[in-house]
Design a protein around this motif. Sequence first.
Motif, PDB file in Angstrom:
ATOM      1  N   PHE A  70       0.793  -1.071  -0.012  1.00 16.28           N
ATOM      2  CA  PHE A  70       0.106  -0.297   0.051  1.00 16.28           C
ATOM      3  C   PHE A  70       0.981   1.112   0.051  1.00 16.28           C
ATOM      4  CE2 PHE A  70      -4.666   0.572   0.780  1.00 16.28           C
ATOM      5  CZ  PHE A  70      -4.920  -0.684   0.054  1.00 16.28           C
ATOM      6  N   GLY A  71       2.078   1.350   0.444  1.00 12.66           N
ATOM      7  CA  GLY A  71       3.024   2.229   0.494  1.00 12.66           C
ATOM      8  C   GLY A  71       3.256   2.788  -0.797  1.00 12.66           C
ATOM      9  N   ASP A  72       3.561   1.852  -1.963  1.00 16.96           N
ATOM     10  CA  ASP A  72       3.889   1.896  -3.278  1.00 16.96           C
ATOM     11  C   ASP A  72       2.581   2.645  -4.094  1.00 16.96           C
ATOM     12  OD1 ASP A  72       6.377   1.127  -2.923  1.00 16.96           O
ATOM     13  OD2 ASP A  72       5.658  -0.969  -3.613  1.00 16.96           O
ATOM     14  N   TYR A  73       1.261   2.028  -3.709  1.00 21.65           N
ATOM     15  CA  TYR A  73       0.054   2.555  -4.191  1.00 21.65           C
ATOM     16  C   TYR A  73      -0.285   3.947  -3.898  1.00 21.65           C
ATOM     17  CZ  TYR A  73      -0.665  -2.616  -4.756  1.00 21.65           C
ATOM     18  OH  TYR A  73      -0.489  -3.837  -5.026  1.00 21.65           O
ATOM     19  N   PHE A  74       0.025   4.042  -2.545  1.00 19.67           N
ATOM     20  CA  PHE A  74      -0.154   5.590  -2.046  1.00 19.67           C
ATOM     21  C   PHE A  74       0.609   6.609  -2.699  1.00 19.67           C
ATOM     22  CE2 PHE A  74      -0.072   9.032   0.915  1.00 19.67           C
ATOM     23  CZ  PHE A  74      -1.043   9.163   1.492  1.00 19.67           C
ATOM     24  N   LEU A  75       1.962   6.398  -2.580  1.00 18.48           N
ATOM     25  CA  LEU A  75       2.862   7.215  -3.463  1.00 18.48           C
ATOM     26  C   LEU A  75       2.579   7.334  -5.090  1.00 18.48           C
ATOM     27  CD1 LEU A  75       6.205   6.140  -1.862  1.00 18.48           C
ATOM     28  CD2 LEU A  75       4.779   8.001  -1.180  1.00 18.48           C
ATOM     29  N   ASN A  76       2.406   6.436  -5.696  1.00 17.06           N
ATOM     30  CA  ASN A  76       1.839   6.525  -7.174  1.00 17.06           C
ATOM     31  C   ASN A  76       0.630   7.379  -7.152  1.00 17.06           C
ATOM     32  OD1 ASN A  76       3.792   4.720  -7.787  1.00 17.06           O
ATOM     33  ND2 ASN A  76       2.584   2.773  -7.696  1.00 17.06           N
ATOM     34  N   SER A  77      -0.500   7.147  -6.335  1.00 14.68           N
ATOM     35  CA  SER A  77      -1.388   8.119  -6.479  1.00 14.68           C
ATOM     36  C   SER A  77      -1.332   9.697  -5.873  1.00 14.68           C
ATOM     37  CB  SER A  77      -2.381   7.623  -5.269  1.00 14.68           C
ATOM     38  OG  SER A  77      -3.319   6.485  -5.830  1.00 14.68           O
ATOM     39  N   VAL A  78      -0.180   9.755  -5.075  1.00 12.41           N
ATOM     40  CA  VAL A  78       0.128  11.067  -4.837  1.00 12.41           C
ATOM     41  C   VAL A  78       0.795  11.678  -5.910  1.00 12.41           C
ATOM     42  CG1 VAL A  78       1.558  12.535  -3.403  1.00 12.41           C
ATOM     43  CG2 VAL A  78       0.257  10.618  -2.023  1.00 12.41           C
ATOM     44  N   TYR A  79       1.699  10.998  -6.649  1.00 12.48           N
ATOM     45  CA  TYR A  79       2.277  11.574  -7.638  1.00 12.48           C
ATOM     46  C   TYR A  79       1.459  11.791  -8.820  1.00 12.48           C
ATOM     47  CZ  TYR A  79       5.478  11.644 -11.821  1.00 12.48           C
ATOM     48  OH  TYR A  79       5.889  12.122 -12.959  1.00 12.48           O
ATOM     49  N   ILE A  80       0.571  10.933  -9.128  1.00 14.13           N
ATOM     50  CA  ILE A  80      -0.430  11.087 -10.332  1.00 14.13           C
ATOM     51  C   ILE A  80      -1.325  12.435 -10.012  1.00 14.13           C
ATOM     52  CG2 ILE A  80      -2.310   9.981 -11.850  1.00 14.13           C
ATOM     53  CD1 ILE A  80      -0.602   7.214 -11.550  1.00 14.13           C
ATOM     54  N   PRO A 224       2.142  -4.344 -11.442  1.00 16.26           N
ATOM     55  CA  PRO A 224       1.667  -4.270 -10.011  1.00 16.26           C
ATOM     56  C   PRO A 224       2.302  -2.791  -9.231  1.00 16.26           C
ATOM     57  CG  PRO A 224       2.034  -6.349 -10.513  1.00 16.26           C
ATOM     58  CD  PRO A 224       2.453  -5.533 -11.813  1.00 16.26           C
ATOM     59  N   SER A 225       3.675  -2.725  -9.623  1.00 10.31           N
ATOM     60  CA  SER A 225       4.410  -1.751  -9.169  1.00 10.31           C
ATOM     61  C   SER A 225       3.921  -0.153  -9.111  1.00 10.31           C
ATOM     62  CB  SER A 225       5.872  -1.791  -9.353  1.00 10.31           C
ATOM     63  OG  SER A 225       6.050  -1.650 -10.410  1.00 10.31           O
ATOM     64  N   LYS A 226       2.926  -0.056 -10.296  1.00 11.84           N
ATOM     65  CA  LYS A 226       2.515   1.164 -10.675  1.00 11.84           C
ATOM     66  C   LYS A 226       1.039   1.389 -10.537  1.00 11.84           C
ATOM     67  CE  LYS A 226       6.327   1.758 -13.812  1.00 11.84           C
ATOM     68  NZ  LYS A 226       6.733   1.869 -15.377  1.00 11.84           N
ATOM     69  N   TYR A 227       0.473   0.369  -9.751  1.00 17.54           N
ATOM     70  CA  TYR A 227      -1.137   0.682  -9.442  1.00 17.54           C
ATOM     71  C   TYR A 227      -1.182   1.833  -8.576  1.00 17.54           C
ATOM     72  CZ  TYR A 227      -1.933  -4.229 -10.944  1.00 17.54           C
ATOM     73  OH  TYR A 227      -2.110  -5.301 -11.870  1.00 17.54           O
ATOM     74  N   THR A 228      -2.408   2.432  -8.467  1.00 17.12           N
ATOM     75  CA  THR A 228      -2.875   3.737  -7.910  1.00 17.12           C
ATOM     76  C   THR A 228      -3.668   2.776  -6.621  1.00 17.12           C
ATOM     77  OG1 THR A 228      -4.792   3.653  -9.196  1.00 17.12           O
ATOM     78  CG2 THR A 228      -2.990   5.206  -9.882  1.00 17.12           C
ATOM     79  N   LEU A 229      -4.019   3.732  -5.683  1.00 18.22           N
ATOM     80  CA  LEU A 229      -4.736   3.170  -4.487  1.00 18.22           C
ATOM     81  C   LEU A 229      -6.006   2.458  -4.798  1.00 18.22           C
ATOM     82  CD1 LEU A 229      -4.089   5.490  -1.581  1.00 18.22           C
ATOM     83  CD2 LEU A 229      -3.845   3.251  -1.595  1.00 18.22           C
ATOM     84  N   PRO A 230      -6.939   2.902  -5.569  1.00 13.84           N
ATOM     85  CA  PRO A 230      -8.247   2.412  -6.081  1.00 13.84           C
ATOM     86  C   PRO A 230      -8.113   1.045  -6.618  1.00 13.84           C
ATOM     87  CG  PRO A 230      -8.334   4.504  -6.503  1.00 13.84           C
ATOM     88  CD  PRO A 230      -6.947   4.448  -6.232  1.00 13.84           C
ATOM     89  N   LEU A 253      -8.677   0.737   2.903  1.00 17.14           N
ATOM     90  CA  LEU A 253      -9.792   1.546   2.835  1.00 17.14           C
ATOM     91  C   LEU A 253      -9.711   3.062   3.437  1.00 17.14           C
ATOM     92  CD1 LEU A 253     -12.820  -0.621   2.490  1.00 17.14           C
ATOM     93  CD2 LEU A 253     -11.837   0.360   0.287  1.00 17.14           C
ATOM     94  N   LEU A 254      -9.509   2.841   4.731  1.00 23.23           N
ATOM     95  CA  LEU A 254      -9.555   4.140   5.554  1.00 23.23           C
ATOM     96  C   LEU A 254      -8.116   4.805   5.380  1.00 23.23           C
ATOM     97  CD1 LEU A 254     -10.749   5.135   7.979  1.00 23.23           C
ATOM     98  CD2 LEU A 254      -9.284   4.062   9.388  1.00 23.23           C
ATOM     99  N   ILE A 255      -6.838   4.173   4.939  1.00 25.31           N
ATOM    100  CA  ILE A 255      -5.753   4.848   4.413  1.00 25.31           C
ATOM    101  C   ILE A 255      -6.159   5.596   3.054  1.00 25.31           C
ATOM    102  CG2 ILE A 255      -3.422   4.576   3.292  1.00 25.31           C
ATOM    103  CD1 ILE A 255      -3.236   2.124   5.414  1.00 25.31           C
ATOM    104  N   SER A 256      -6.969   4.986   2.176  1.00 26.65           N
ATOM    105  CA  SER A 256      -7.655   5.730   0.959  1.00 26.65           C
ATOM    106  C   SER A 256      -8.377   7.014   1.272  1.00 26.65           C
ATOM    107  CB  SER A 256      -7.886   4.806  -0.113  1.00 26.65           C
ATOM    108  OG  SER A 256      -8.975   4.322   0.411  1.00 26.65           O
ATOM    109  N   MET A 257      -8.920   6.803   2.272  1.00 26.91           N
ATOM    110  CA  MET A 257     -10.148   7.936   2.528  1.00 26.91           C
ATOM    111  C   MET A 257      -9.515   9.092   3.093  1.00 26.91           C
ATOM    112  SD  MET A 257     -13.137   5.359   3.858  1.00 26.91           S
ATOM    113  CE  MET A 257     -13.849   6.466   4.613  1.00 26.91           C
ATOM    114  N   VAL A 258      -8.426   8.817   4.129  1.00 28.89           N
ATOM    115  CA  VAL A 258      -7.688   9.816   5.074  1.00 28.89           C
ATOM    116  C   VAL A 258      -7.601  11.186   4.129  1.00 28.89           C
ATOM    117  CG1 VAL A 258      -5.884  10.618   6.547  1.00 28.89           C
ATOM    118  CG2 VAL A 258      -7.092   8.347   6.735  1.00 28.89           C
ATOM    119  N   PRO A 259      -6.777  10.862   2.921  1.00 22.74           N
ATOM    120  CA  PRO A 259      -6.350  12.359   2.378  1.00 22.74           C
ATOM    121  C   PRO A 259      -7.594  12.917   1.990  1.00 22.74           C
ATOM    122  CG  PRO A 259      -5.089  10.294   1.575  1.00 22.74           C
ATOM    123  CD  PRO A 259      -6.169   9.994   2.543  1.00 22.74           C
TER     124      PRO A 259
END
Length: 281
Positions: A70-80, A224-230, A253-259
């Motif tokens: 989830f750390g990778d997914y989170f950073l990918n979503s932040v960047y995009i 897989p290394s470039k997936y976004t959070l959803p 789910l909660l991690i994705s909702m916090v931002p």
Amino acid sequence: MSFSQPSRIFRTAAILVLLLWTSAVLYPLLWTLLSALKNNTQFLTNKPWSLPEFPLYWSNFSYVWKTYHFGDYFLNSVYITLMSSCLSILLSATTAYVIARFKFSGSQLMYMIYLSSMMIPLILGLVPLFFLLNDLYLINKLNGLVLVYTAWSLPFGVFVLVSFFKSLPKELEEASYIDGAGYFRTFFQIMLPMARSGMIPILIMNALNNWNEYIMGTIFVNEPSKYTLPVGIAIMQGEMQYRTEWGPLFAGLLISMVPVVLVYAFFQRYIVAGITAGAVK
């Protein structure tokens, strides 16, 4: 006849409706948080909406962050999200300014093309977009999603900002030209700051839409290394199959909702200000 009693009744009814609406909004968030602190045994032996038992499983958050990447997914979503939102607001502001303040052949046609593109369902553009990104070697690339999200957000920004720039006084531009400023300096130093109240709500809404987007993230990225959070949440649930780990799933789910919640909490006044900015012009 006194109007104090009806007004008091109306005020009380309005407060009750708002309290019910607030409860309906907060309950799913609270339920997600409580569910993220349980283990599978509590889900299977107790009712799903029961309170978690002690000890609370805070380790679900670190578990899902590391085990399911989830750390990778989170950073990918932040960047995009950051790149596409900033790029779209810059392009939409410059495009809207040109359409609103300069009269040239085809300006209205250009504006109508932007408006008409908002009426095209996203699903119709997925196949040609896929082949276009494939020809540009942008499939499975984060920058490919950045470009797609930017183009997807651009028409709405142009639609809103054209009307906003038209409402700004022309005397400011004329005074700037008299003082020797060129087009670029006039736009970036005078007109763009004045349009801030209209740009901030667009920037926030684009960021939230890009953060939660799922369909294009699934189709244009399958590495897989470039997936976004959803996409990562959906993949995580698929990987669990018959051994669904409900606690970590709700933690993800909660991690994705916090931002999203934080953005609404800190920037809601800008959203309201931007929506009502043109009401008194």
